[in-house]
Design a protein around this motif. Structure first.
Motif, PDB file in Angstrom:
ATOM      1  N   MET A 174      74.727   0.989  60.118  1.00  0.00           N
ATOM      2  CA  MET A 174      75.362   1.107  61.433  1.00  0.00           C
ATOM      3  C   MET A 174      74.409   0.587  62.507  1.00  0.00           C
ATOM      4  O   MET A 174      73.239   0.932  62.520  1.00  0.00           O
ATOM      5  N   GLU A 175      74.937  -0.229  63.374  1.00  0.00           N
ATOM      6  CA  GLU A 175      74.089  -0.750  64.436  1.00  0.00           C
ATOM      7  C   GLU A 175      74.178   0.185  65.639  1.00  0.00           C
ATOM      8  O   GLU A 175      75.264   0.504  66.105  1.00  0.00           O
ATOM      9  N   ASP A 176      73.030   0.631  66.086  1.00  0.00           N
ATOM     10  CA  ASP A 176      72.994   1.566  67.215  1.00  0.00           C
ATOM     11  C   ASP A 176      72.128   0.939  68.303  1.00  0.00           C
ATOM     12  O   ASP A 176      70.910   0.977  68.228  1.00  0.00           O
ATOM     13  N   LEU A 177      72.789   0.342  69.272  1.00  0.00           N
ATOM     14  CA  LEU A 177      72.033  -0.373  70.292  1.00  0.00           C
ATOM     15  C   LEU A 177      72.183   0.279  71.662  1.00  0.00           C
ATOM     16  O   LEU A 177      73.259   0.745  72.018  1.00  0.00           O
ATOM     17  N   LEU A 178      71.100   0.299  72.389  1.00  0.00           N
ATOM     18  CA  LEU A 178      71.141   0.756  73.779  1.00  0.00           C
ATOM     19  C   LEU A 178      71.338  -0.489  74.633  1.00  0.00           C
ATOM     20  O   LEU A 178      70.542  -1.420  74.563  1.00  0.00           O
ATOM     21  N   GLU A 179      72.416  -0.489  75.418  1.00  0.00           N
ATOM     22  CA  GLU A 179      72.657  -1.674  76.237  1.00  0.00           C
ATOM     23  C   GLU A 179      72.397  -1.357  77.702  1.00  0.00           C
ATOM     24  O   GLU A 179      72.970  -0.432  78.272  1.00  0.00           O
ATOM     25  N   ILE A 180      71.499  -2.117  78.305  1.00  0.00           N
ATOM     26  CA  ILE A 180      71.216  -1.960  79.734  1.00  0.00           C
ATOM     27  C   ILE A 180      71.242  -3.340  80.382  1.00  0.00           C
ATOM     28  O   ILE A 180      70.526  -4.241  79.944  1.00  0.00           O
ATOM     29  N   ALA A 181      72.070  -3.481  81.374  1.00  0.00           N
ATOM     30  CA  ALA A 181      72.198  -4.743  82.113  1.00  0.00           C
ATOM     31  C   ALA A 181      72.369  -5.933  81.163  1.00  0.00           C
ATOM     32  O   ALA A 181      71.742  -6.972  81.334  1.00  0.00           O
ATOM     33  N   GLY A 182      73.190  -5.734  80.151  1.00  0.00           N
ATOM     34  CA  GLY A 182      73.495  -6.834  79.239  1.00  0.00           C
ATOM     35  C   GLY A 182      72.470  -7.034  78.137  1.00  0.00           C
ATOM     36  O   GLY A 182      72.690  -7.801  77.214  1.00  0.00           O
ATOM     37  N   LYS A 183      71.353  -6.332  78.219  1.00  0.00           N
ATOM     38  CA  LYS A 183      70.340  -6.475  77.160  1.00  0.00           C
ATOM     39  C   LYS A 183      70.551  -5.393  76.111  1.00  0.00           C
ATOM     40  O   LYS A 183      70.716  -4.220  76.443  1.00  0.00           O
ATOM     41  N   LYS A 184      70.548  -5.800  74.854  1.00  0.00           N
ATOM     42  CA  LYS A 184      70.739  -4.853  73.764  1.00  0.00           C
ATOM     43  C   LYS A 184      69.388  -4.503  73.145  1.00  0.00           C
ATOM     44  O   LYS A 184      68.636  -5.384  72.746  1.00  0.00           O
ATOM     45  N   ILE A 185      69.119  -3.195  73.101  1.00  0.00           N
ATOM     46  CA  ILE A 185      67.803  -2.733  72.662  1.00  0.00           C
ATOM     47  C   ILE A 185      67.974  -1.860  71.423  1.00  0.00           C
ATOM     48  O   ILE A 185      68.761  -0.910  71.435  1.00  0.00           O
ATOM     49  N   SER A 186      67.246  -2.173  70.352  1.00  0.00           N
ATOM     50  CA  SER A 186      67.377  -1.321  69.165  1.00  0.00           C
ATOM     51  C   SER A 186      66.228  -0.327  69.058  1.00  0.00           C
ATOM     52  O   SER A 186      66.414   0.774  68.549  1.00  0.00           O
ATOM     53  N   ASN A 187      65.041  -0.685  69.539  1.00  0.00           N
ATOM     54  CA  ASN A 187      63.936   0.285  69.495  1.00  0.00           C
ATOM     55  C   ASN A 187      63.906   1.077  70.795  1.00  0.00           C
ATOM     56  O   ASN A 187      63.615   0.537  71.868  1.00  0.00           O
ATOM     57  N   ARG A 188      64.185   2.357  70.690  1.00  0.00           N
ATOM     58  CA  ARG A 188      64.307   3.206  71.872  1.00  0.00           C
ATOM     59  C   ARG A 188      62.979   3.801  72.327  1.00  0.00           C
ATOM     60  O   ARG A 188      62.950   4.711  73.153  1.00  0.00           O
ATOM     61  N   LEU A 189      61.896   3.309  71.760  1.00  0.00           N
ATOM     62  CA  LEU A 189      60.573   3.666  72.281  1.00  0.00           C
ATOM     63  C   LEU A 189      60.119   2.564  73.233  1.00  0.00           C
ATOM     64  O   LEU A 189      59.880   1.428  72.808  1.00  0.00           O
TER      65      LEU A 189
END
Lengths: 258, 66
Positions: A1-16
């Motif tokens: 499962m892909e779990d991405l944090l999206e902020i201002a169009g940027k997709k981030i997978s490492n939440r550190l």
């Protein structure tokens, strides 16, 4: 499962997210960012003098990292806005962590000046990350003003005391429709994990990694811990109870049923 | 003449350009951003700015920070 944090169009997978201050050298900082697979790193601006390093820190931040400029040193909204504009002019992009501090003992942020800076910079197209004391009302105002996320503190900067503001952060997570990123005070990976279990979108860590004996390993430890906490949150953490609930069958079999 | 550099009054030659100022301070131009009287000056314009008495200049660079 892909779990991405999206902020201002940027997709981030490492939440550190990792802060770049206090490392013994830029080379060491670079290795820590690389080995932890960091995708967001904070950098600050300082007045230059003859004693300033000739190395450019930007050469040491991996190209895969989104840079977030920290306005540290700003004592009011106006100074934070100036720093943000300078950073953008210097080609550092438009992700800005607003840090406005007037208290030198605890380094606690000035929420009202921070809000003013958010209002101005969001209108100018910056992606704004206010570092703030965890307060629901101000957090809502930050969201209305166009912040990209809110960054409440866990405990004072560099104190390594963990999530002392836990209850207030939980309220912000529940009520504010923006990513909540705990910034400041996390001293060990378990505390970063705790934040992620609560439902934080990410955490920002600097001191605990940079001043450890092995910052490269510590960055990896934080990264793994943040991932574990996120996975646990997504898995739905079971409720706690005051009495036991058996996890093995308790039906008696070496004795007679009465 | 006296101008303010990073908040401190300093003596500089009349009508120095920003480029000359950076050289005279021994700074490495690569990493710097300059604000002259609250206006950000792009690097290609540094040599066109000639400093005047009581000007205010901020010279900053990127450093590690959380």
């Amino acid at each position: 499962m892909e779990d991405l944090l999206e902020i201002a169009g940027k997709k981030i997978s490492n939440r550190l997210f990792i802060g770049t201050g206090k490392f013994a050298s830029y080379a060491l900082m670079k290795r820590a960012l690389e080995e932890a697979n960091a995708e967001v790193a904070t950098v600050a601006l300082r007045r230059a003098d003859a004693g300033s390093k000739t190395e450019n820190i930007m050469d040491y931040v991996p190209k895969t990292c989104q840079i977030m400029i920290n306005t540290s040193g700003a004592r009011n909204a106006e100074e934070a806005v100036r720093i943000a504009r300078l950073a953008k002019a210097a080609g550092a992009g438009n992700w800005i962590k607003i840090e406005v501090i007037r208290d030198n003992k605890y380094l606690l942020p000035d929420n009202l000046e921070t809000l003013k800076a958010v209002e101005i910079l969001a209108k100018e197209g910056f992606v704004v990350f206010p570092y703030m004391s965890p307060d629901l009302s101000i957090g809502r105002r930050m969201a209305e003003a166009g912040a990209g996320a809110v960054m409440p503190l866990g405990s004072p900067i560099g104190s390594n005391r963990g999530v002392k503001t836990r209850e207030l952060i939980e309220i912000m997570i529940n009520e504010i429709k923006l990513p909540v990123i705990v910034d400041a005070g996390l001293g060990k990976p378990s505390e970063a994990c705790e934040c992620m279990e609560l439902g934080c979108a990410a955490v920002l860590v600097n001191t605990a990694i940079a001043v450890s004996e092995d910052p490269v390993k510590m960055a990896q430890a934080f990264s793994a811990s943040v991932y574990a906490g996120r996975l646990a949150y997504l898995s739905g953490i079971p409720v706690t109870g005051k009495i036991a609930s058996a996890s093995s069958p308790l039906t008696g079999f070496l004795r007679e049923n009465k | 003449m006296i101008i303010k550099i990073n908040g401190k009054p300093e003596e500089v030659k009349m009508q120095s350009s920003l480029t000359q100022l950076i050289l005279s301070k021994g700074l490495c131009a690569d990493n710097l951003v300059i604000e002259h009287n609250l206006r950000i000056v792009p690097k290609h314009q540094w040599q066109n700015i000639s400093l005047e008495e009581n000007d205010s200049v901020e010279i900053v660079s990127f450093v590690g920070g959380g």
